[in-house]
Design a protein around this motif. Structure first.
Motif, PDB file in Angstrom:
ATOM      1  N   GLU A 136       0.997  -1.066   0.093  1.00 15.48           N
ATOM      2  CA  GLU A 136       0.039  -0.077   0.091  1.00 15.48           C
ATOM      3  C   GLU A 136       0.976   1.288  -0.020  1.00 15.48           C
ATOM      4  OE1 GLU A 136      -3.157   2.239   2.862  1.00 15.48           O
ATOM      5  OE2 GLU A 136      -2.906   0.156   3.049  1.00 15.48           O
ATOM      6  N   ARG A 137       2.041   1.190   0.785  1.00 15.22           N
ATOM      7  CA  ARG A 137       2.932   2.404   0.635  1.00 15.22           C
ATOM      8  C   ARG A 137       3.992   2.355  -0.239  1.00 15.22           C
ATOM      9  NH1 ARG A 137       2.702   5.283   5.740  1.00 15.22           N
ATOM     10  NH2 ARG A 137       0.457   4.836   6.433  1.00 15.22           N
ATOM     11  N   ARG A 138       3.803   1.521  -1.295  1.00 14.46           N
ATOM     12  CA  ARG A 138       4.715   1.362  -2.275  1.00 14.46           C
ATOM     13  C   ARG A 138       6.560   1.280  -1.732  1.00 14.46           C
ATOM     14  NH1 ARG A 138       2.750   2.303  -7.093  1.00 14.46           N
ATOM     15  NH2 ARG A 138       4.707   3.315  -7.932  1.00 14.46           N
ATOM     16  N   VAL A 139       6.422   0.472  -0.650  1.00 11.93           N
ATOM     17  CA  VAL A 139       7.882   0.335   0.139  1.00 11.93           C
ATOM     18  C   VAL A 139       8.509  -1.046  -0.333  1.00 11.93           C
ATOM     19  CG1 VAL A 139       9.035  -0.110   2.329  1.00 11.93           C
ATOM     20  CG2 VAL A 139       7.414   1.631   2.045  1.00 11.93           C
ATOM     21  N   ASP A 140       9.706  -0.735  -0.887  1.00 10.23           N
ATOM     22  CA  ASP A 140      10.273  -2.369  -1.345  1.00 10.23           C
ATOM     23  C   ASP A 140      11.061  -3.078   0.065  1.00 10.23           C
ATOM     24  OD1 ASP A 140      10.203  -1.739  -4.221  1.00 10.23           O
ATOM     25  OD2 ASP A 140      11.471  -0.083  -3.702  1.00 10.23           O
ATOM     26  N   LEU A 141      11.497  -2.246   0.835  1.00 13.10           N
ATOM     27  CA  LEU A 141      11.988  -2.713   2.133  1.00 13.10           C
ATOM     28  C   LEU A 141      12.115  -2.065   3.483  1.00 13.10           C
ATOM     29  CD1 LEU A 141      14.612  -4.902   3.121  1.00 13.10           C
ATOM     30  CD2 LEU A 141      15.995  -2.978   2.465  1.00 13.10           C
ATOM     31  N   ALA A 142      11.566  -2.881   4.543  1.00 15.42           N
ATOM     32  CA  ALA A 142      11.161  -2.224   5.822  1.00 15.42           C
ATOM     33  C   ALA A 142      12.260  -2.983   6.667  1.00 15.42           C
ATOM     34  CB  ALA A 142       9.932  -2.491   6.054  1.00 15.42           C
ATOM     35  N   ILE A 143      12.731  -2.164   7.901  1.00 11.66           N
ATOM     36  CA  ILE A 143      13.288  -2.446   9.180  1.00 11.66           C
ATOM     37  C   ILE A 143      12.266  -2.641  10.022  1.00 11.66           C
ATOM     38  CG2 ILE A 143      15.400  -2.357  10.431  1.00 11.66           C
ATOM     39  CD1 ILE A 143      16.188  -2.651   7.242  1.00 11.66           C
ATOM     40  N   ARG A 144      12.151  -3.791  10.673  1.00  9.32           N
ATOM     41  CA  ARG A 144      11.199  -3.856  11.789  1.00  9.32           C
ATOM     42  C   ARG A 144      11.960  -4.649  13.018  1.00  9.32           C
ATOM     43  NH1 ARG A 144       5.838  -5.701   8.681  1.00  9.32           N
ATOM     44  NH2 ARG A 144       5.356  -3.919   7.661  1.00  9.32           N
ATOM     45  N   ILE A 145      11.606  -3.856  13.989  1.00 13.96           N
ATOM     46  CA  ILE A 145      12.144  -4.190  15.508  1.00 13.96           C
ATOM     47  C   ILE A 145      10.972  -5.031  16.137  1.00 13.96           C
ATOM     48  CG2 ILE A 145      13.264  -3.491  17.428  1.00 13.96           C
ATOM     49  CD1 ILE A 145      13.937  -0.735  15.733  1.00 13.96           C
ATOM     50  N   GLY A 146      11.283  -6.125  16.535  1.00 12.89           N
ATOM     51  CA  GLY A 146      10.328  -7.089  17.557  1.00 12.89           C
ATOM     52  C   GLY A 146      10.118  -8.229  16.547  1.00 12.89           C
ATOM     53  N   GLU A 147       9.411  -9.108  17.464  1.00 14.33           N
ATOM     54  CA  GLU A 147       8.846 -10.393  16.678  1.00 14.33           C
ATOM     55  C   GLU A 147       8.179  -9.973  15.422  1.00 14.33           C
ATOM     56  OE1 GLU A 147      10.362 -13.308  17.270  1.00 14.33           O
ATOM     57  OE2 GLU A 147      11.376 -12.343  19.238  1.00 14.33           O
ATOM     58  N   LEU A 148       8.286 -10.858  14.281  1.00 11.38           N
ATOM     59  CA  LEU A 148       7.254 -10.665  13.031  1.00 11.38           C
ATOM     60  C   LEU A 148       6.249 -11.559  13.124  1.00 11.38           C
ATOM     61  CD1 LEU A 148      10.258 -11.172  10.455  1.00 11.38           C
ATOM     62  CD2 LEU A 148       9.293  -8.984  11.264  1.00 11.38           C
ATOM     63  N   LYS A 149       5.119 -10.814  12.732  1.00 10.14           N
ATOM     64  CA  LYS A 149       3.949 -11.729  12.725  1.00 10.14           C
ATOM     65  C   LYS A 149       3.397 -11.952  11.351  1.00 10.14           C
ATOM     66  CE  LYS A 149       2.648  -9.777  17.190  1.00 10.14           C
ATOM     67  NZ  LYS A 149       1.630  -8.691  17.976  1.00 10.14           N
ATOM     68  N   ASP A 150       3.917 -11.107  10.290  1.00  8.67           N
ATOM     69  CA  ASP A 150       3.177 -11.170   8.944  1.00  8.67           C
ATOM     70  C   ASP A 150       4.041 -12.173   8.211  1.00  8.67           C
ATOM     71  OD1 ASP A 150       2.413 -10.672   6.363  1.00  8.67           O
ATOM     72  OD2 ASP A 150       2.307  -8.614   6.401  1.00  8.67           O
ATOM     73  N   SER A 151       3.193 -13.477   7.715  1.00  8.09           N
ATOM     74  CA  SER A 151       3.876 -14.543   7.291  1.00  8.09           C
ATOM     75  C   SER A 151       3.934 -14.298   5.711  1.00  8.09           C
ATOM     76  CB  SER A 151       3.270 -15.845   7.679  1.00  8.09           C
ATOM     77  OG  SER A 151       1.828 -15.705   7.040  1.00  8.09           O
ATOM     78  N   THR A 152       3.588 -13.268   5.185  1.00  9.13           N
ATOM     79  CA  THR A 152       3.597 -12.859   3.805  1.00  9.13           C
ATOM     80  C   THR A 152       5.030 -12.413   3.525  1.00  9.13           C
ATOM     81  OG1 THR A 152       2.807 -10.867   3.737  1.00  9.13           O
ATOM     82  CG2 THR A 152       1.099 -12.893   3.551  1.00  9.13           C
ATOM     83  N   LEU A 153       5.868 -12.091   4.549  1.00 16.04           N
ATOM     84  CA  LEU A 153       7.049 -11.415   4.158  1.00 16.04           C
ATOM     85  C   LEU A 153       8.301 -12.325   4.315  1.00 16.04           C
ATOM     86  CD1 LEU A 153       6.277  -8.388   6.543  1.00 16.04           C
ATOM     87  CD2 LEU A 153       6.225  -8.285   4.152  1.00 16.04           C
ATOM     88  N   TYR A 154       9.340 -12.165   3.432  1.00 19.98           N
ATOM     89  CA  TYR A 154      10.454 -12.749   3.490  1.00 19.98           C
ATOM     90  C   TYR A 154      11.085 -11.812   4.743  1.00 19.98           C
ATOM     91  CZ  TYR A 154      10.466 -15.852  -0.347  1.00 19.98           C
ATOM     92  OH  TYR A 154      10.150 -16.945  -1.352  1.00 19.98           O
ATOM     93  N   SER A 155      12.219 -12.175   5.344  1.00 22.88           N
ATOM     94  CA  SER A 155      12.987 -11.469   6.188  1.00 22.88           C
ATOM     95  C   SER A 155      14.290 -11.958   6.325  1.00 22.88           C
ATOM     96  CB  SER A 155      12.235 -11.522   7.692  1.00 22.88           C
ATOM     97  OG  SER A 155      12.293 -12.909   8.110  1.00 22.88           O
ATOM     98  N   ARG A 156      15.026 -11.088   6.924  1.00 18.07           N
ATOM     99  CA  ARG A 156      16.654 -11.508   7.331  1.00 18.07           C
ATOM    100  C   ARG A 156      16.965 -11.177   8.227  1.00 18.07           C
ATOM    101  NH1 ARG A 156      21.744 -11.107   3.081  1.00 18.07           N
ATOM    102  NH2 ARG A 156      23.429 -11.863   4.404  1.00 18.07           N
ATOM    103  N   LEU A 157      17.479 -11.689   9.607  1.00 20.83           N
ATOM    104  CA  LEU A 157      17.951 -11.086  10.745  1.00 20.83           C
ATOM    105  C   LEU A 157      19.072 -10.379  10.745  1.00 20.83           C
ATOM    106  CD1 LEU A 157      17.232 -11.174  13.698  1.00 20.83           C
ATOM    107  CD2 LEU A 157      18.532 -13.198  13.846  1.00 20.83           C
ATOM    108  N   LEU A 158      19.155  -9.046  11.052  1.00 20.39           N
ATOM    109  CA  LEU A 158      20.285  -8.163  11.032  1.00 20.39           C
ATOM    110  C   LEU A 158      21.037  -8.235  12.351  1.00 20.39           C
ATOM    111  CD1 LEU A 158      18.793  -5.240   9.021  1.00 20.39           C
ATOM    112  CD2 LEU A 158      20.029  -7.118   8.144  1.00 20.39           C
ATOM    113  N   GLY A 159      20.178  -8.247  13.420  1.00 23.23           N
ATOM    114  CA  GLY A 159      21.005  -8.261  14.758  1.00 23.23           C
ATOM    115  C   GLY A 159      19.809  -8.168  15.856  1.00 23.23           C
ATOM    116  N   HIS A 160      20.157  -7.662  16.795  1.00 22.64           N
ATOM    117  CA  HIS A 160      19.272  -7.641  18.036  1.00 22.64           C
ATOM    118  C   HIS A 160      19.730  -6.157  18.784  1.00 22.64           C
ATOM    119  CE1 HIS A 160      19.266 -11.968  17.576  1.00 22.64           C
ATOM    120  NE2 HIS A 160      17.926 -11.798  17.946  1.00 22.64           N
ATOM    121  N   SER A 161      18.410  -5.607  19.259  1.00 23.01           N
ATOM    122  CA  SER A 161      18.300  -4.506  19.859  1.00 23.01           C
ATOM    123  C   SER A 161      18.263  -4.559  21.465  1.00 23.01           C
ATOM    124  CB  SER A 161      17.471  -3.384  19.313  1.00 23.01           C
ATOM    125  OG  SER A 161      17.217  -2.377  20.213  1.00 23.01           O
ATOM    126  N   ARG A 162      19.278  -4.172  22.097  1.00 22.42           N
ATOM    127  CA  ARG A 162      18.950  -4.326  23.571  1.00 22.42           C
ATOM    128  C   ARG A 162      18.425  -2.997  24.132  1.00 22.42           C
ATOM    129  NH1 ARG A 162      23.727  -5.393  24.343  1.00 22.42           N
ATOM    130  NH2 ARG A 162      23.776  -7.664  24.833  1.00 22.42           N
TER     131      ARG A 162
END
Length: 306
Positions: free
Chosen positions: A137-163
């Motif tokens: 909807e927002r015409r975004v190619d790539l998003a960075i998300r912090i926290g557990e993922l819930k959307d199974s329609t997305l591919y993801s790659r773990l970049l690291g962890h935030s303390r």
């Protein structure tokens, strides 16, 4: 019947933005041009894709069926363009990246000069939203998300962890006193989020074994706003290391109750929609960010690699 790519682009822009005017602004075209291309597309298909009223545009049943096909066609063209450019040893074209404002400001923006030096012909668009967004909807190619993922329609790659840790300014603690136990927080100003409520769950274990759910004395919708309030001596915050690392190093913020704070690591993922072939531009950004995570001492000291 031959459909043109500009017709499909206009159709999806109207669908995603909700109006001809908004689509025209997004595409940088006159409203008359957008209207003409949409009418030409409907004429070629011999059907009405959008119902027009004085207040809104709604997809017809045929329009709803056609949306995904149109997206698939345009994505296939993008992938084909990427392949050609990759064979020529260069990437070009648009890449839209989204992240919450604090992560955008403190992590992504400082890293963009390095990416631009590697891929100078990629046209970056950076957007910030405080919550999760619909990438299509927002015409975004790539998003960075912090926290557990819930959307199974997305591919993801773990970049690291935030303390996350509790922080306050030295001036505030000098004025209000340094808390030494959990009960001491009752006499302090606690800065928290207006929503969602889970962000006000602090990594402090209560006597009943549950984590502390605070009731903020001052609320904000943005983590960056809360950081600025803490820097102004307004109270205690619970914030991520990627936001506070420089402040701590330079003495503007100091840890609060470090001996009682449990280690809480939130995963940081790069996410994008599942396409049969991932855009080379998306892959270039994900690989760039992931590569820096493998050397956090030089780029992302505020994120935990594990």
């Amino acid at each position: 019947m031959k459909l043109a790519l500009d017709e499909l682009t206009v159709f999806l822009a109207v669908v995603d933005s909700g109006s001809l005017t908004a689509a025209a602004e997004h595409l940088g075209q006159p409203v008359s041009t957008v209207s003409r291309l949409l009418a030409r597309l409907e004429d070629k298909l011999h059907t009405t894709l959008l119902r027009r009223t004085t207040r809104r545009l709604d997809l017809t049943e045929e329009g709803r069926d056609f949306v995904q096909d149109a997206r698939t066609v345009l994505e296939s063209v993008r992938v084909a363009e990427d392949r050609v450019m990759t064979r020529r040893g260069q990437l070009s074209g648009p890449l839209r990246v989204d992240a919450v404002t604090p992560f955008m400001l403190h992590v992504l923006v400082p890293l963009m000069p390095g990416y631009h030096a590697l891929h100078p012909q990629v046209e970056l668009t950076l957007s910030s939203n405080e919550g999760y967004i619909d990438l299509l909807e927002r015409r975004v190619d790539l998003a960075i998300r912090i926290g557990e993922l819930k959307d199974s329609t997305l591919y993801s790659r773990l970049l690291g962890h935030s303390r996350v840790r509790l922080m306050a300014s030295p001036a505030y603690l000098s004025r209000r006193g340094v808390p030494h136990q959990l009960a001491d927080l009752a006499r302090h100003e606690l800065l928290g989020f207006s929503e969602p409520e889970i962000l006000n769950l602090w990594p402090l274990r209560q006597a009943d074994g549950k984590l502390l759910q605070i009731r903020p004395t001052l609320q904000a919708s943005s983590g960056e706003t809360l950081r600025q309030l803490a820097l102004q001596g307004m109270g205690i915050i619970c914030t991520s290391d990627f936001m506070s690392a420089v402040d701590v190093a330079e003495g503007r913020l100091v840890p609060v109750l470090p001996q009682l704070t449990e280690e809480r690591l939130k995963p940081v993922h790069a996410v994008y929609y599942q396409h049969s072939t991932v855009s080379a531009r998306i892959a270039s950004m994900v690989d760039y960010l992931a590569g820096l995570m493998r050397a956090p001492e030089t780029a992302w000291p505020m994120l935990a690699a594990r």
